[in-house]
Design a protein around this motif. Sequence first.
Motif, PDB file in Angstrom:
ATOM      1  N   LEU A  24       0.832  -1.198   0.000  1.00  0.00           N
ATOM      2  CA  LEU A  24       0.000   0.000   0.000  1.00  0.00           C
ATOM      3  C   LEU A  24       0.873   1.257   0.000  1.00  0.00           C
ATOM      4  CD1 LEU A  24      -2.917   1.050   0.089  1.00  0.00           C
ATOM      5  CD2 LEU A  24      -2.763   0.949   2.595  1.00  0.00           C
ATOM      6  N   ALA A  25       1.936   1.248   0.782  1.00  0.00           N
ATOM      7  CA  ALA A  25       2.855   2.392   0.827  1.00  0.00           C
ATOM      8  C   ALA A  25       3.510   2.608  -0.541  1.00  0.00           C
ATOM      9  CB  ALA A  25       3.914   2.176   1.903  1.00  0.00           C
ATOM     10  N   LYS A  26       3.891   1.530  -1.219  1.00  0.00           N
ATOM     11  CA  LYS A  26       4.473   1.651  -2.572  1.00  0.00           C
ATOM     12  C   LYS A  26       3.468   2.308  -3.517  1.00  0.00           C
ATOM     13  CE  LYS A  26       7.225  -2.588  -2.450  1.00  0.00           C
ATOM     14  NZ  LYS A  26       7.349  -3.916  -3.109  1.00  0.00           N
ATOM     15  N   ARG A  27       2.219   1.879  -3.444  1.00  0.00           N
ATOM     16  CA  ARG A  27       1.188   2.431  -4.321  1.00  0.00           C
ATOM     17  C   ARG A  27       0.975   3.919  -4.035  1.00  0.00           C
ATOM     18  NH1 ARG A  27      -4.016  -0.229  -3.329  1.00  0.00           N
ATOM     19  NH2 ARG A  27      -2.691  -2.056  -3.300  1.00  0.00           N
ATOM     20  N   LYS A  51      13.084   1.374   2.720  1.00  0.00           N
ATOM     21  CA  LYS A  51      14.397   2.018   2.603  1.00  0.00           C
ATOM     22  C   LYS A  51      15.464   1.017   2.153  1.00  0.00           C
ATOM     23  CE  LYS A  51      15.442   3.987   6.379  1.00  0.00           C
ATOM     24  NZ  LYS A  51      15.582   4.566   7.722  1.00  0.00           N
ATOM     25  N   ASN A  52      15.472  -0.179   2.740  1.00  0.00           N
ATOM     26  CA  ASN A  52      16.491  -1.175   2.406  1.00  0.00           C
ATOM     27  C   ASN A  52      16.360  -1.687   0.978  1.00  0.00           C
ATOM     28  OD1 ASN A  52      17.685  -0.965   4.922  1.00  0.00           O
ATOM     29  ND2 ASN A  52      16.517  -2.666   5.787  1.00  0.00           N
ATOM     30  N   ASN A  53      15.158  -1.613   0.409  1.00  0.00           N
ATOM     31  CA  ASN A  53      14.958  -2.016  -0.986  1.00  0.00           C
ATOM     32  C   ASN A  53      15.206  -0.874  -1.957  1.00  0.00           C
ATOM     33  OD1 ASN A  53      14.304  -4.774  -0.643  1.00  0.00           O
ATOM     34  ND2 ASN A  53      12.259  -4.203   0.049  1.00  0.00           N
ATOM     35  N   GLY A  54      15.666   0.265  -1.440  1.00  0.00           N
ATOM     36  CA  GLY A  54      16.014   1.394  -2.299  1.00  0.00           C
ATOM     37  C   GLY A  54      14.825   2.161  -2.837  1.00  0.00           C
ATOM     38  N   LEU A  55      13.644   1.967  -2.240  1.00  0.00           N
ATOM     39  CA  LEU A  55      12.433   2.594  -2.750  1.00  0.00           C
ATOM     40  C   LEU A  55      12.098   3.917  -2.066  1.00  0.00           C
ATOM     41  CD1 LEU A  55      10.249  -0.630  -2.926  1.00  0.00           C
ATOM     42  CD2 LEU A  55      11.218   0.621  -4.861  1.00  0.00           C
ATOM     43  N   ALA A  56      12.554   4.102  -0.819  1.00  0.00           N
ATOM     44  CA  ALA A  56      12.122   5.262  -0.042  1.00  0.00           C
ATOM     45  C   ALA A  56      13.275   5.893   0.722  1.00  0.00           C
ATOM     46  CB  ALA A  56      11.024   4.846   0.939  1.00  0.00           C
ATOM     47  N   ILE A  95       5.888   8.682  10.340  1.00  0.00           N
ATOM     48  CA  ILE A  95       7.077   8.662   9.490  1.00  0.00           C
ATOM     49  C   ILE A  95       6.645   9.041   8.080  1.00  0.00           C
ATOM     50  CG2 ILE A  95       8.956   7.274   8.532  1.00  0.00           C
ATOM     51  CD1 ILE A  95       8.733   5.458  10.985  1.00  0.00           C
ATOM     52  N   VAL A  96       7.257  10.087   7.533  1.00  0.00           N
ATOM     53  CA  VAL A  96       6.981  10.493   6.161  1.00  0.00           C
ATOM     54  C   VAL A  96       8.134   9.991   5.298  1.00  0.00           C
ATOM     55  CG1 VAL A  96       6.583  12.421   4.586  1.00  0.00           C
ATOM     56  CG2 VAL A  96       5.715  12.533   6.936  1.00  0.00           C
ATOM     57  N   LEU A  97       7.785   9.222   4.271  1.00  0.00           N
ATOM     58  CA  LEU A  97       8.770   8.676   3.334  1.00  0.00           C
ATOM     59  C   LEU A  97       8.526   9.257   1.953  1.00  0.00           C
ATOM     60  CD1 LEU A  97       8.555   4.886   4.296  1.00  0.00           C
ATOM     61  CD2 LEU A  97      10.302   6.516   5.015  1.00  0.00           C
ATOM     62  N   GLY A  98       9.612   9.526   1.245  1.00  0.00           N
ATOM     63  CA  GLY A  98       9.523   9.995  -0.130  1.00  0.00           C
ATOM     64  C   GLY A  98      10.155   8.984  -1.069  1.00  0.00           C
ATOM     65  N   LYS A  99       9.815   9.106  -2.342  1.00  0.00           N
ATOM     66  CA  LYS A  99      10.389   8.221  -3.357  1.00  0.00           C
ATOM     67  C   LYS A  99      11.873   8.519  -3.543  1.00  0.00           C
ATOM     68  CE  LYS A  99       7.974   8.954  -7.140  1.00  0.00           C
ATOM     69  NZ  LYS A  99       7.153   8.800  -8.358  1.00  0.00           N
ATOM     70  N   THR A 100      12.645   7.471  -3.810  1.00  0.00           N
ATOM     71  CA  THR A 100      14.037   7.667  -4.191  1.00  0.00           C
ATOM     72  C   THR A 100      14.071   8.058  -5.670  1.00  0.00           C
ATOM     73  OG1 THR A 100      14.276   5.322  -4.739  1.00  0.00           O
ATOM     74  CG2 THR A 100      14.937   5.995  -2.513  1.00  0.00           C
TER      75      THR A 100
END
Length: 133
Positions: free
Chosen positions: A41-44, A72-77, A105-110
């Motif tokens: 869901l977060a990825k979407r 984060k560890n998968n390089g997505l955020a 926690i606010v995450l942004g796209k890499t």
Amino acid sequence: MSSDTAAASQSGGDAQQQKAAGGNRIQVSSSKKPLFFYVNLAKRYMQQHGDVELSALGLAISTVVTIAEILKNNGLAVEKKIRTSTVEINDEMRGRSLQKAKIEIVLGKTDNFDELMAAAAGEAAVGDGEEQT
């Protein structure tokens, strides 16, 4: 925390919720859904909005941290902001209020988020094709 502070933090929280009402806030429960439901869901949400806000109370905090670390560890955020606070919850069964820890926690796209997602979608399509042959 005094009731004035609780009221102030609640009104601030309401403002944050209205700001996040664009659909990029996920309130995580530690028991209602599997971990990877929230990860997907977060990825979407990051695909649609560019960032996502993960929020949790009490025991669900560790779930939010795990979701953020997987992304984060998968390089997505990348982390944009982390907020912690204490909120007052009314426990109607006991007739008193409880204080609970809260994290947001606010995450942004890499920069390479879209490439990684496209590669993952391509691998899934190849995997689906092999199963059907």
